[in-house]
Write an enzyme that holds these catalytic residues in place. Structure first.
Site, PDB file in Angstrom:
ATOM      1  N   GLY A   1       9.544   3.399   6.693  1.00  0.00           N
ATOM      2  CA  GLY A   1       8.111   3.668   6.701  1.00  0.00           C
ATOM      3  C   GLY A   1       7.642   4.773   7.626  1.00  0.00           C
TER       4      GLY A   1
ATOM      5  N   ASP B   1      -3.466   2.918   5.300  1.00  0.00           N
ATOM      6  CA  ASP B   1      -2.055   2.516   5.187  1.00  0.00           C
ATOM      7  C   ASP B   1      -1.546   2.678   3.749  1.00  0.00           C
ATOM      8  OD1 ASP B   1      -1.540   1.918   7.834  1.00  0.00           O
ATOM      9  OD2 ASP B   1      -2.101  -0.186   7.655  1.00  0.00           O
TER      10      ASP B   1
ATOM     11  N   GLY C   1      -1.220  -7.877   5.205  1.00  0.00           N
ATOM     12  CA  GLY C   1      -2.145  -6.762   5.390  1.00  0.00           C
ATOM     13  C   GLY C   1      -1.669  -5.469   4.741  1.00  0.00           C
ATOM     14  N   ALA C   2      -0.396  -5.161   4.887  1.00  0.00           N
ATOM     15  CA  ALA C   2       0.098  -3.889   4.343  1.00  0.00           C
ATOM     16  C   ALA C   2       0.070  -3.900   2.819  1.00  0.00           C
ATOM     17  CB  ALA C   2       1.513  -3.627   4.859  1.00  0.00           C
TER      18      ALA C   2
ATOM     19  N   LYS D   1      -6.450  -5.180  13.459  1.00  0.00           N
ATOM     20  CA  LYS D   1      -6.999  -4.530  12.263  1.00  0.00           C
ATOM     21  C   LYS D   1      -8.147  -5.328  11.633  1.00  0.00           C
ATOM     22  CE  LYS D   1      -2.842  -1.942  11.026  1.00  0.00           C
ATOM     23  NZ  LYS D   1      -1.873  -1.603   9.985  1.00  0.00           N
TER      24      LYS D   1
ATOM     25  N   LYS E   1       3.635   5.728  18.274  1.00  0.00           N
ATOM     26  CA  LYS E   1       3.948   7.153  18.061  1.00  0.00           C
ATOM     27  C   LYS E   1       2.664   7.951  17.792  1.00  0.00           C
ATOM     28  CE  LYS E   1       8.570   6.635  17.525  1.00  0.00           C
ATOM     29  NZ  LYS E   1       8.922   6.102  18.824  1.00  0.00           N
TER      30      LYS E   1
ATOM     31  N   TYR F   1       9.879   0.716  10.235  1.00  0.00           N
ATOM     32  CA  TYR F   1      10.578   1.972  10.511  1.00  0.00           C
ATOM     33  C   TYR F   1      11.301   1.884  11.848  1.00  0.00           C
ATOM     34  CZ  TYR F   1       6.206   2.663  13.001  1.00  0.00           C
ATOM     35  OH  TYR F   1       5.121   2.473  13.803  1.00  0.00           O
TER      36      TYR F   1
HETATM   37  P1  NDP Z   1       1.546  -9.465   7.756  1.00  0.00           P
HETATM   38  O1  NDP Z   1       1.878 -10.368   8.884  1.00  0.00           O
HETATM   39  O2  NDP Z   1       0.126  -9.261   7.373  1.00  0.00           O
HETATM   40  O3  NDP Z   1       2.271 -10.036   6.420  1.00  0.00           O
HETATM   41  C1  NDP Z   1       3.595 -10.423   6.465  1.00  0.00           C
HETATM   42  C2  NDP Z   1       4.151 -10.615   5.047  1.00  0.00           C
HETATM   43  O4  NDP Z   1       5.566 -10.741   5.142  1.00  0.00           O
HETATM   44  C3  NDP Z   1       3.641 -11.861   4.337  1.00  0.00           C
HETATM   45  O5  NDP Z   1       3.497 -11.578   2.961  1.00  0.00           O
HETATM   46  C4  NDP Z   1       4.782 -12.869   4.557  1.00  0.00           C
HETATM   47  O6  NDP Z   1       4.928 -13.792   3.508  1.00  0.00           O
HETATM   48  C5  NDP Z   1       5.971 -11.931   4.498  1.00  0.00           C
HETATM   49  N1  NDP Z   1       7.181 -12.423   5.183  1.00  0.00           N
HETATM   50  C6  NDP Z   1       7.396 -12.538   6.518  1.00  0.00           C
HETATM   51  N2  NDP Z   1       8.657 -12.933   6.759  1.00  0.00           N
HETATM   52  C7  NDP Z   1       9.264 -13.074   5.543  1.00  0.00           C
HETATM   53  C8  NDP Z   1      10.561 -13.450   5.123  1.00  0.00           C
HETATM   54  N3  NDP Z   1      11.511 -13.776   6.001  1.00  0.00           N
HETATM   55  N4  NDP Z   1      10.830 -13.473   3.791  1.00  0.00           N
HETATM   56  C9  NDP Z   1       9.875 -13.138   2.891  1.00  0.00           C
HETATM   57  N5  NDP Z   1       8.611 -12.771   3.230  1.00  0.00           N
HETATM   58  C10 NDP Z   1       8.318 -12.744   4.533  1.00  0.00           C
HETATM   59  O7  NDP Z   1       2.295  -8.095   8.038  1.00  0.00           O
HETATM   60  P2  NDP Z   1       1.856  -6.619   7.593  1.00  0.00           P
HETATM   61  O8  NDP Z   1       1.502  -6.678   6.146  1.00  0.00           O
HETATM   62  O9  NDP Z   1       0.876  -6.070   8.554  1.00  0.00           O
HETATM   63  O10 NDP Z   1       3.210  -5.786   7.819  1.00  0.00           O
HETATM   64  C11 NDP Z   1       4.283  -5.882   6.900  1.00  0.00           C
HETATM   65  C12 NDP Z   1       5.343  -4.845   7.254  1.00  0.00           C
HETATM   66  O11 NDP Z   1       4.832  -3.530   7.087  1.00  0.00           O
HETATM   67  C13 NDP Z   1       5.854  -4.916   8.702  1.00  0.00           C
HETATM   68  O12 NDP Z   1       7.248  -4.663   8.689  1.00  0.00           O
HETATM   69  C14 NDP Z   1       5.131  -3.774   9.394  1.00  0.00           C
HETATM   70  O13 NDP Z   1       5.840  -3.267  10.489  1.00  0.00           O
HETATM   71  C15 NDP Z   1       5.081  -2.762   8.251  1.00  0.00           C
HETATM   72  N6  NDP Z   1       3.992  -1.764   8.384  1.00  0.00           N
HETATM   73  C16 NDP Z   1       4.349  -0.433   8.405  1.00  0.00           C
HETATM   74  C17 NDP Z   1       3.383   0.535   8.520  1.00  0.00           C
HETATM   75  C18 NDP Z   1       3.795   1.984   8.526  1.00  0.00           C
HETATM   76  O14 NDP Z   1       2.948   2.841   8.806  1.00  0.00           O
HETATM   77  N7  NDP Z   1       5.038   2.315   8.195  1.00  0.00           N
HETATM   78  C19 NDP Z   1       1.948   0.196   8.612  1.00  0.00           C
HETATM   79  C20 NDP Z   1       1.680  -1.231   8.510  1.00  0.00           C
HETATM   80  C21 NDP Z   1       2.687  -2.166   8.420  1.00  0.00           C
HETATM   81  P3  NDP Z   1       4.125 -15.212   3.473  1.00  0.00           P
HETATM   82  O15 NDP Z   1       2.710 -14.875   3.155  1.00  0.00           O
HETATM   83  O16 NDP Z   1       4.790 -15.932   2.351  1.00  0.00           O
HETATM   84  O17 NDP Z   1       4.314 -15.831   4.827  1.00  0.00           O
END
Ligand code: NDP
Length: 272
Positions: free
Chosen positions: A238, A102, A130-131, A66, A16, A216
């Site tokens: 989000g 972010d 990352g987030a 990133k 977007k 989102y």
């Molecule tokens: P990452 O891949 O860096 O991290 C993923 C995280 O999610 C880890 O902590 C992982 O845990 C956890 N996880 C994944 N699946 C599960 C599950 N089933 N149950 C519990 N924990 C889980 O992702 P990001 O940090 O980059 O993104 C996270 C979210 O934020 C996404 O939904 C992304 O779309 C959203 N986002 C939104 C933005 C916005 O502008 N609105 C910007 C950036 C991100 P573990 O370490 O234990 O595996």
């Protein structure tokens, strides 16, 4: 020549960002060109270099680049250093500067747009990817009474705190959340991308004022559904974070702060 910017990611077809920055530029009377680039997994650095050679002044960076964007920069903000990730780059006189907006975009959406200050509140942040890394410092700066990070991989969460040099944050495993309640619960896991619920129970919502989902455009995710069923009336996804981080990048590049409300309204897909 028109000033050029772009977002780079892979895949990029659903982005977007060109729409958001186009609306910002129009509202601020700025003439810019903003395009979307599908980055190559083999040569991200080359993609960035080519864009710079074509006169590009800055880029937004999205998954999965990133980390690479952060690594190729000559300098980075404290936020980007802690996140070890950049979501925005600025090209200044042969140098690449890295930022990560972010977390402050998320905080601004929660505090300003949704009217829920973190100060004095008990805040639960789910996830340590990352987030969550990007959110940690802005959240701490907002002075919550308690900040808890929960993650499946506890070592990852502990590493985040160690990198930040902070002891005033608690790291808990999901089972330890039983019986604990919070005022604001933020889902920064990627569980919702596969329609999964992080392993929480309704306990965490107690009398929560806000449940915030970083993903989102997914409607009522399992996380938001659980919050709703637990009586939380303030539910958000989000999209506001997305627009607010873009506004920060626009300000960083152009020195003008666009209004975000009209753009958020335009992009919001009702949750129900
Ligand atoms: P990452 O891949 O860096 O991290 C993923 C995280 O999610 C880890 O902590 C992982 O845990 C956890 N996880 C994944 N699946 C599960 C599950 N089933 N149950 C519990 N924990 C889980 O992702 P990001 O940090 O980059 O993104 C996270 C979210 O934020 C996404 O939904 C992304 O779309 C959203 N986002 C939104 C933005 C916005 O502008 N609105 C910007 C950036 C991100 P573990 O370490 O234990 O595996």
């Amino acid at each position: 020549m028109t000033d050029r910017y772009a977002v780079i990611g892979r895949p990029i077809n659903h982005t977007k960002s060109p729409l958001i920055h186009g609306l910002f530029a129009e509202a601020c009377g700025q003439r810019i060109e903003y395009t979307a680039i599908e980055g190559s997994l083999e040569d991200f650095k080359g993609d960035v270099q080519r864009f710079r050679e074509q006169g590009g002044l800055g880029m937004n960076v999205t998954a999965p680049f990133k980390l690479q964007a952060f690594e190729l920069a000559n300098s980075a903000s404290e936020r980007a250093r802690l996140a070890r990730a950049a979501n925005a780059l600025k090209f200044v006189e042969g140098r690449v500067e890295a930022e990560n907006f972010d977390g402050i975009g998320l905080l601004r959406d929660i505090q300003h747009n949704l009217g829920q200050p973190l100060a004095g509140r008990r805040v639960l942040l789910l996830g340590a990817g990352g987030a969550a890394r990007g959110a940690l410092l802005p959240f701490l700066d907002a002075n919550p009474a308690r900040l808890v990070i929960a993650n499946r991989d506890l070592d990852k969460a502990r590493r985040l705190l160690a990198d930040a040099g902070r002891r005033d944050v608690e790291v808990l495993g999901y089972p330890q959340l039983q019986g604990q309640s919070f005022d604001i619960v933020v889902n920064a896991t990627s569980a919702s991308l596969s329609a999964e619920l992080p392993p929480i129970t309704a306990d965490v919502f107690g009398n929560a004022r806000l449940a915030y989902e970083l993903a989102y455009g997914k409607g009522l995710t399992p996380f938001l559904r659980l919050a709703q069923g637990s009586g939380v009336t303030n539910l958000a996804d989000g999209v506001g974070m997305l627009v607010e981080q873009a506004a920060e990048a626009f300000f960083w590049w152009r020195g003008m702060r666009p209004q975000t409300r009209p753009v958020i309204d335009r992009l919001t897909i009702p949750l129900v």
